[in-house]
Design a protein around this motif. Structure first.
Motif, PDB file in Angstrom:
ATOM      1  N   TRP A 220       0.830  -1.200   0.000  1.00 21.58           N
ATOM      2  CA  TRP A 220       0.000   0.000   0.000  1.00 21.58           C
ATOM      3  C   TRP A 220       0.864   1.249   0.000  1.00 21.58           C
ATOM      4  O   TRP A 220       1.996   1.244   0.498  1.00 21.58           O
ATOM      5  CB  TRP A 220      -0.920   0.010   1.229  1.00 21.58           C
ATOM      6  N   SER A 221       0.327   2.308  -0.565  1.00 21.14           N
ATOM      7  CA  SER A 221       0.996   3.608  -0.592  1.00 21.14           C
ATOM      8  C   SER A 221       0.129   4.622   0.154  1.00 21.14           C
ATOM      9  O   SER A 221      -1.077   4.745  -0.119  1.00 21.14           O
ATOM     10  CB  SER A 221       1.205   4.070  -2.039  1.00 21.14           C
ATOM     11  N   LEU A 222       0.733   5.323   1.091  1.00 20.65           N
ATOM     12  CA  LEU A 222       0.054   6.384   1.843  1.00 20.65           C
ATOM     13  C   LEU A 222       0.562   7.721   1.317  1.00 20.65           C
ATOM     14  O   LEU A 222       1.762   8.010   1.393  1.00 20.65           O
ATOM     15  CB  LEU A 222       0.344   6.272   3.340  1.00 20.65           C
ATOM     16  N   GLU A 223      -0.349   8.529   0.802  1.00 18.35           N
ATOM     17  CA  GLU A 223       0.032   9.829   0.264  1.00 18.35           C
ATOM     18  C   GLU A 223      -0.150  10.895   1.333  1.00 18.35           C
ATOM     19  O   GLU A 223      -1.237  11.032   1.905  1.00 18.35           O
ATOM     20  CB  GLU A 223      -0.803  10.151  -0.962  1.00 18.35           C
ATOM     21  N   LEU A 224       0.926  11.663   1.611  1.00 17.91           N
ATOM     22  CA  LEU A 224       0.924  12.730   2.597  1.00 17.91           C
ATOM     23  C   LEU A 224       1.301  14.034   1.926  1.00 17.91           C
ATOM     24  O   LEU A 224       1.697  14.056   0.757  1.00 17.91           O
ATOM     25  CB  LEU A 224       1.884  12.410   3.745  1.00 17.91           C
ATOM     26  N   ASP A 225       1.233  15.128   2.645  1.00 17.08           N
ATOM     27  CA  ASP A 225       1.510  16.436   2.066  1.00 17.08           C
ATOM     28  C   ASP A 225       2.947  16.550   1.563  1.00 17.08           C
ATOM     29  O   ASP A 225       3.202  17.139   0.513  1.00 17.08           O
ATOM     30  CB  ASP A 225       1.235  17.540   3.098  1.00 17.08           C
ATOM     31  N   LEU A 226       3.891  16.004   2.330  1.00 15.72           N
ATOM     32  CA  LEU A 226       5.310  16.196   2.004  1.00 15.72           C
ATOM     33  C   LEU A 226       6.042  14.897   1.703  1.00 15.72           C
ATOM     34  O   LEU A 226       7.274  14.865   1.684  1.00 15.72           O
ATOM     35  CB  LEU A 226       6.012  16.917   3.161  1.00 15.72           C
ATOM     36  N   GLY A 227       5.307  13.827   1.482  1.00 17.93           N
ATOM     37  CA  GLY A 227       5.990  12.577   1.222  1.00 17.93           C
ATOM     38  C   GLY A 227       5.030  11.431   0.989  1.00 17.93           C
ATOM     39  O   GLY A 227       3.804  11.606   0.920  1.00 17.93           O
ATOM     40  N   THR A 228       5.603  10.259   0.905  1.00 14.60           N
ATOM     41  CA  THR A 228       4.845   9.032   0.665  1.00 14.60           C
ATOM     42  C   THR A 228       5.394   7.936   1.568  1.00 14.60           C
ATOM     43  O   THR A 228       6.613   7.827   1.750  1.00 14.60           O
ATOM     44  CB  THR A 228       4.969   8.592  -0.802  1.00 14.60           C
ATOM     45  N   VAL A 229       4.491   7.147   2.133  1.00 12.32           N
ATOM     46  CA  VAL A 229       4.889   5.992   2.919  1.00 12.32           C
ATOM     47  C   VAL A 229       4.398   4.749   2.183  1.00 12.32           C
ATOM     48  O   VAL A 229       3.209   4.633   1.878  1.00 12.32           O
ATOM     49  CB  VAL A 229       4.303   6.027   4.339  1.00 12.32           C
ATOM     50  N   ARG A 230       5.314   3.845   1.902  1.00 20.35           N
ATOM     51  CA  ARG A 230       4.956   2.580   1.270  1.00 20.35           C
ATOM     52  C   ARG A 230       5.174   1.469   2.281  1.00 20.35           C
ATOM     53  O   ARG A 230       6.223   1.401   2.924  1.00 20.35           O
ATOM     54  CB  ARG A 230       5.787   2.338   0.012  1.00 20.35           C
TER      55      ARG A 230
END
Length: 435
Positions: A220-230
């Motif tokens: 899964w990919s988490l989209e945030l304001d200043l980055g991405t968490v996979r």
């Protein structure tokens, strides 16, 4: 002055300065990403550190870690929900109540274990919860509560008017039922302590709201304001904010609550009310007042609840604060709005059938939340158990958590919005004498 009222939990303010964590910046990769830094996310992170050693565990909160709804509640670790609101007329109904009761008792026990193991100073008190009524029309409900509790083997005591007045220091209430097994605590201190006691294996981030969760290969990919968490696996424990992530939008909904906390009572005021031990009151009516005399000798009151999708504005909070002051004056005439030091709002997650979210909603995406206003104990144990579900653990309570079932469907908007507001208005009228 109150038009610009700051919406900050008094519990958090009194807990003192909390440790700060960085925001997510750039790309982060982990085996586990946990979204939500309240009791659920903290419990899941802690459990994963135990049963998945060596795996990278990332914990993300949209605001300050441990300073969301978990630190904005009234500080009841509930062990026994009121049996009056349960279906006890059939073996199936009694079995469901017993199932929920086992979960809640396990949640209280887990919280107590954590507080003791990490020496968290959170004003923990193994004291009974008192359901109390002012209006004689609600006394029958309390009698049924007491009888049902005794029939179910719950330690419960009926408290008549004079004894109740001595116990509380106010003659406002005419009858009460005290049930034992739960606890009272200072949630701001509890959450601060739980954050500070996170295992070193947990990498924490705050002020990092997740905007979108999307499938990315096998993970899964988490989209945030200043980055991405996979992450290979994701646990979402954001409770009332699940619909903001397009999760369970037709199953759960938020209610906005507001509360106020007074200054500490003076020596003269303590003498006037008879210096009672600290206590916590819940109402037999769904929208009646929750009131506490805390260990720090302050009075907490929460007597408003509403369906407000946009949250509570400063002007709304100022108006609710006046309602709190009226409720305080009915119980303790020497207290008024000028004696309130803190007022704040918080959200609880509700389902129509009062069942939580506890599931693998898609491969490797796990959801946990919707505690129907019993978040401290239930959120703690279910947060621990969702980690077991994600990692293939074998906690004996896992089958109970799965057996709780899930939320039923709610009508589409705007039908639901209209219905929710009408139902709350009806409940407010029915519970007006208990506010």
């Amino acid at each position: 002055m109150t038009m610009g009222l700051e919406d900050r939990s008094g519990w958090i303010a009194l807990a003192g300065q909390a440790a700060a964590f960085p925001a997510v910046a750039g790309d982060v990769t982990a085996e586990y990403a946990i979204v939500g830094g309240g009791v659920t996310g903290l419990a899941a992170a802690r459990r994963l550190a135990e049963i998945a050693p060596g795996k990278r565990i990332v914990l993300i909160d949209g605001k300050r870690l441990g300073q969301g709804a978990s630190a904005r509640n009234s500080g009841f670790a509930v062990a026994h929900e009121s049996p009056v609101h349960a279906d006890l007329s059939s073996p199936e109904g009694r079995a469901r109540y017993a199932l929920t009761n086992r979960i809640d008792l396990a949640g209280v026990a887990e919280l107590h274990r954590l507080v003791a193991a990490h020496r968290i100073d959170c004003d923990w008190e193994d004291t009974g919860t008192i359901y109390a009524a002012h209006n004689v029309a609600n006394f029958d409900t309390l009698h049924r509560h007491w009888k049902s509790s005794k029939d179910l083997g719950i330690d419960a005591e009926l408290i008549e008017r004079d004894a109740l007045a001595r116990r509380l220091g106010t003659s406002h209430y005419g009858l009460g039922v005290e049930t034992r097994g739960g606890a009272l605590l200072q949630p701001g201190k509890l959450l601060r302590g739980l954050v500070e006691a996170l295992p070193p294996a947990v990498e924490a981030f705050e002020n990092s709201p997740v905007r979108r969760i999307a499938r990315a290969g096998a993970g899964w990919s988490l989209e945030l304001d200043l980055g991405t968490v996979r992450a290979a696996k994701v646990i979402v424990g954001v409770n009332a904010f699940l619909p903001r992530l397009r999760l369970k939008r037709m199953r759960v909904f938020p209610l906005a609550l507001t509360a106020s906390l007074t200054r500490a009572l003076s020596a003269e005021e303590e003498e006037r009310i008879g210096r009672p031990d600290s206590w916590g009151i819940l109402s037999p009516r769904p929208l009646g007042a929750t009131v506490r005399l805390t260990r720090s000798r302050r009075i907490l009151i929460r007597n408003t609840a509403e369906y407000a999708r946009g949250g509570i504005t400063p002007a709304m909070l100022a108006a609710r604060r006046r309602v709190h002051a009226e409720g305080l004056a009915r119980r303790f005439p020497f207290l008024g709005e000028a004696d309130i030091e803190h007022s704040w709002s918080g959200a609880v997650c509700i389902s129509r059938n009062e069942r939580p979210v506890f599931e693998e909603t898609a491969p490797s995406l796990f959801l946990c939340g919707c505690y129907n206003a019993s978040g401290l104990s239930r959120g703690t144990i279910l947060g621990r158990l969702i980690a077991d579900l994600a990692e293939g653990g074998a906690d004996p309570l896992l089958a109970d958590a799965i057996a709780l079932g899930g939320p039923s469907l709610i009508p589409p908007r705007p039908v639901f919005d209209i219905g929710a507001k009408l139902r709350l208005a009806w409940e407010r009228r029915r519970g007006a004498t208990e506010i």
